[in-house]
Design an enzyme around this catalytic site. Structure first.
Site, PDB file in Angstrom:
ATOM      1  N   GLY A  26       0.813  -1.209   0.000  1.00  0.00           N
ATOM      2  CA  GLY A  26       0.000   0.000   0.000  1.00  0.00           C
ATOM      3  C   GLY A  26       0.844   1.255   0.000  1.00  0.00           C
ATOM      4  O   GLY A  26       1.939   1.289  -0.560  1.00  0.00           O
ATOM      5  N   SER A  27       0.361   2.299   0.676  1.00  0.00           N
ATOM      6  CA  SER A  27       1.000   3.615   0.650  1.00  0.00           C
ATOM      7  C   SER A  27       2.468   3.572   1.034  1.00  0.00           C
ATOM      8  O   SER A  27       3.335   4.028   0.282  1.00  0.00           O
ATOM      9  CB  SER A  27       0.257   4.571   1.590  1.00  0.00           C
ATOM     10  OG  SER A  27       0.945   5.810   1.680  1.00  0.00           O
ATOM     11  N   GLN A  28       2.782   3.048   2.206  1.00  0.00           N
ATOM     12  CA  GLN A  28       4.181   2.948   2.621  1.00  0.00           C
ATOM     13  C   GLN A  28       4.874   1.746   1.971  1.00  0.00           C
ATOM     14  O   GLN A  28       6.035   1.823   1.580  1.00  0.00           O
ATOM     15  CB  GLN A  28       4.283   2.849   4.145  1.00  0.00           C
ATOM     16  CG  GLN A  28       3.996   4.135   4.884  1.00  0.00           C
ATOM     17  CD  GLN A  28       5.034   5.219   4.654  1.00  0.00           C
ATOM     18  OE1 GLN A  28       6.182   4.950   4.338  1.00  0.00           O
ATOM     19  NE2 GLN A  28       4.627   6.467   4.809  1.00  0.00           N
ATOM     20  N   VAL A  85      -5.699  -4.218  11.441  1.00  0.00           N
ATOM     21  CA  VAL A  85      -5.656  -5.603  10.975  1.00  0.00           C
ATOM     22  C   VAL A  85      -4.348  -6.309  11.346  1.00  0.00           C
ATOM     23  O   VAL A  85      -4.226  -7.518  11.195  1.00  0.00           O
ATOM     24  CB  VAL A  85      -5.861  -5.701   9.441  1.00  0.00           C
ATOM     25  CG1 VAL A  85      -7.155  -5.022   9.039  1.00  0.00           C
ATOM     26  CG2 VAL A  85      -4.689  -5.108   8.676  1.00  0.00           C
ATOM     27  N   HIS A 108       4.845   2.293  12.347  1.00  0.00           N
ATOM     28  CA  HIS A 108       4.104   2.987  13.403  1.00  0.00           C
ATOM     29  C   HIS A 108       4.035   2.030  14.586  1.00  0.00           C
ATOM     30  O   HIS A 108       3.879   0.820  14.405  1.00  0.00           O
ATOM     31  CB  HIS A 108       2.701   3.352  12.904  1.00  0.00           C
ATOM     32  CG  HIS A 108       1.815   4.028  13.918  1.00  0.00           C
ATOM     33  ND1 HIS A 108       2.268   5.015  14.774  1.00  0.00           N
ATOM     34  CD2 HIS A 108       0.499   3.854  14.207  1.00  0.00           C
ATOM     35  CE1 HIS A 108       1.262   5.418  15.530  1.00  0.00           C
ATOM     36  NE2 HIS A 108       0.186   4.728  15.212  1.00  0.00           N
ATOM     37  N   GLY A 134       3.800   7.724   1.627  1.00  0.00           N
ATOM     38  CA  GLY A 134       4.620   6.862   0.796  1.00  0.00           C
ATOM     39  C   GLY A 134       5.011   7.457  -0.537  1.00  0.00           C
ATOM     40  O   GLY A 134       6.154   7.299  -0.991  1.00  0.00           O
ATOM     41  N   GLU A 227     -13.628  30.911   2.744  1.00  0.00           N
ATOM     42  CA  GLU A 227     -12.933  31.527   3.880  1.00  0.00           C
ATOM     43  C   GLU A 227     -12.490  30.516   4.941  1.00  0.00           C
ATOM     44  O   GLU A 227     -11.450  30.692   5.568  1.00  0.00           O
ATOM     45  CB  GLU A 227     -13.834  32.593   4.525  1.00  0.00           C
ATOM     46  CG  GLU A 227     -14.121  33.783   3.640  1.00  0.00           C
ATOM     47  CD  GLU A 227     -12.859  34.491   3.180  1.00  0.00           C
ATOM     48  OE1 GLU A 227     -11.855  34.532   3.922  1.00  0.00           O
ATOM     49  OE2 GLU A 227     -12.870  35.012   2.038  1.00  0.00           O
ATOM     50  N   GLU A 231      -9.066  28.289   1.828  1.00  0.00           N
ATOM     51  CA  GLU A 231      -7.858  29.080   2.075  1.00  0.00           C
ATOM     52  C   GLU A 231      -6.963  28.511   3.166  1.00  0.00           C
ATOM     53  O   GLU A 231      -5.870  29.023   3.411  1.00  0.00           O
ATOM     54  CB  GLU A 231      -8.237  30.535   2.377  1.00  0.00           C
ATOM     55  CG  GLU A 231      -8.841  31.233   1.165  1.00  0.00           C
ATOM     56  CD  GLU A 231      -9.024  32.727   1.365  1.00  0.00           C
ATOM     57  OE1 GLU A 231      -8.401  33.293   2.292  1.00  0.00           O
ATOM     58  OE2 GLU A 231      -9.792  33.332   0.590  1.00  0.00           O
ATOM     59  N   SER A 252      -1.406  39.933   5.555  1.00  0.00           N
ATOM     60  CA  SER A 252      -1.580  41.366   5.811  1.00  0.00           C
ATOM     61  C   SER A 252      -1.436  41.662   7.297  1.00  0.00           C
ATOM     62  O   SER A 252      -1.595  40.778   8.150  1.00  0.00           O
ATOM     63  CB  SER A 252      -2.958  41.814   5.339  1.00  0.00           C
ATOM     64  OG  SER A 252      -3.971  41.289   6.184  1.00  0.00           O
TER      65      SER A 252
END
Length: 333
Positions: A26-28, A85, A108, A134, A227, A231, A252
């Site tokens: 998967g992602s990692q 899991v 993790h 990943g 807003e 942003e 600003s």
């Protein structure tokens, strides 16, 4: 100051001639697998046949196998499966095939720290946690760089656990940026706290509350969305580049004065008290137990809460407005 490691401190020799098994593409998983292979390390993928991740692994030139087969021939087994899991997969497929002297790696610390996975004392247990998703771990490696990593050793059965972990980090590019030493406890508890109080829970609750306040006061939902939601990225990008100081330098004077004087009225002592309460739930294991029970119970509350927000006005207005902004390449689910 945290202890740091770089390429000179993390020789790949600890994994030379050995096989690394990556459980889950998967992602990692996809990033670790490809980066390690490109660093000259032999990698074996374990993935479920006929899934999208299996097909992607094949597309990337791997020959995935089952978990038992991957574990048996590996010096380092990297578990990149979802937290919820991991314990079942460990008990049924990983643990029965582990042998003394092997190294179990995590990205993790959830299951190790809270005791849902309890490896035998003759197994090394380490963690390498990249501080980025990943796809970033992969793309930065390809550019010749890397994403900073965290390293932790929970159990050192062979006396070489840290060297193996550092070699893993070097192999995915982390040593190019820097590897920060931590513990499973610190990584797990701070990661959960950050997600719940700031990055996900806190931020989404703040956005929703701001949007709902403006709409209830009679302002157009589309204006409130810009807003209070759209942003946010502009401000976060400035913080990401240079911290609070650069963000305040870039906005600003009116916005900066409002930030400095009104922000503390939103995050009050009562808010900080709730943050401490949430941290207590994390450190005591109460949150982990709650989440594991939620998953085992079919995630009814999880799904109900998700659907409530998915169908809420903030999200429905946003889906419409994002069609106007082709440059953001909207990701709708």
């Amino acid at each position: 100051m945290a202890k740091m490691y770089y390429e000179k401190d993390a020789p790949l020799a600890a994994l030379a001639g050995k096989t690394v098994a990556v459980i889950g593409y998967g992602s990692q998983g996809h990033a670790h697998s490809q980066n390690l292979r490109d660093s000259g390390i032999k990698v074996q993928i374990a993935e479920l046949p006929n899934t999208d991740n299996y097909k992607l692994a094949v597309e990337h030139g791997f020959k995935p196998t089952d978990i038992a087969g991957a574990v048996k021939g590996a010096a380092l087994i990297i578990v990149t499966l979802p937290d919820e899991v991991q314990s079942k997969v460990y008990e049924t497929q990983i643990a029965p095939n582990l042998k003394a002297g092997q190294t179990l790696g995590f990205c993790h610390g959830f299951n190790i720290h809270f005791g849902y996975i309890k490896p035998n004392k003759d197994i090394n247990v380490v963690m390498i946690a990249p501080k980025g998703p990943g796809h970033l771990v992969r793309s930065e490696y390809e550019k010749g760089g890397g994403v900073p990593n965290l390293v932790a050793v929970y159990q050192d059965a062979t006396g070489t656990a840290k060297q193996i972990a550092l070699a893993w980090a070097n192999g995915i590019g982390g040593a190019r940026a820097g590897i920060i030493e931590t513990t499973f406890k610190e990584e797990t508890e701070t990661d959960l706290f950050g997600e719940q109080v700031v990055l996900c829970g806190g931020l989404t609750a703040l956005i929703k509350a701001g949007f709902e306040t403006l709409v209830a006061a009679g302002y157009q939902p589309e204006i409130a969305y810009f807003e209070c939601m759209h942003e946010v990225k502009l401000i976060v990008d400035l913080m990401y580049q240079g911290g609070l100081s650069y963000m305040r330098y870039s906005i600003s004077n009116t916005a900066e004065y409002g930030d400095l004087t009104r922000g503390p009225r939103i995050v009050t002592d009562q808010t900080r008290g709730e943050m401490k309460k949430i941290l207590g739930e994390i450190t005591s294991g109460a949150f982990a137990k709650e989440w594991v029970n939620e998953y085992k119970g079919g995630m009814k509350n999880f799904n109900a809460l998700y659907q409530k927000d998915y169908n809420g006005q903030l999200e429905t207005v946003g889906r419409s407005l994002r069609k106007m902004m082709k440059w953001i390449k909207a990701k709708e689910v």
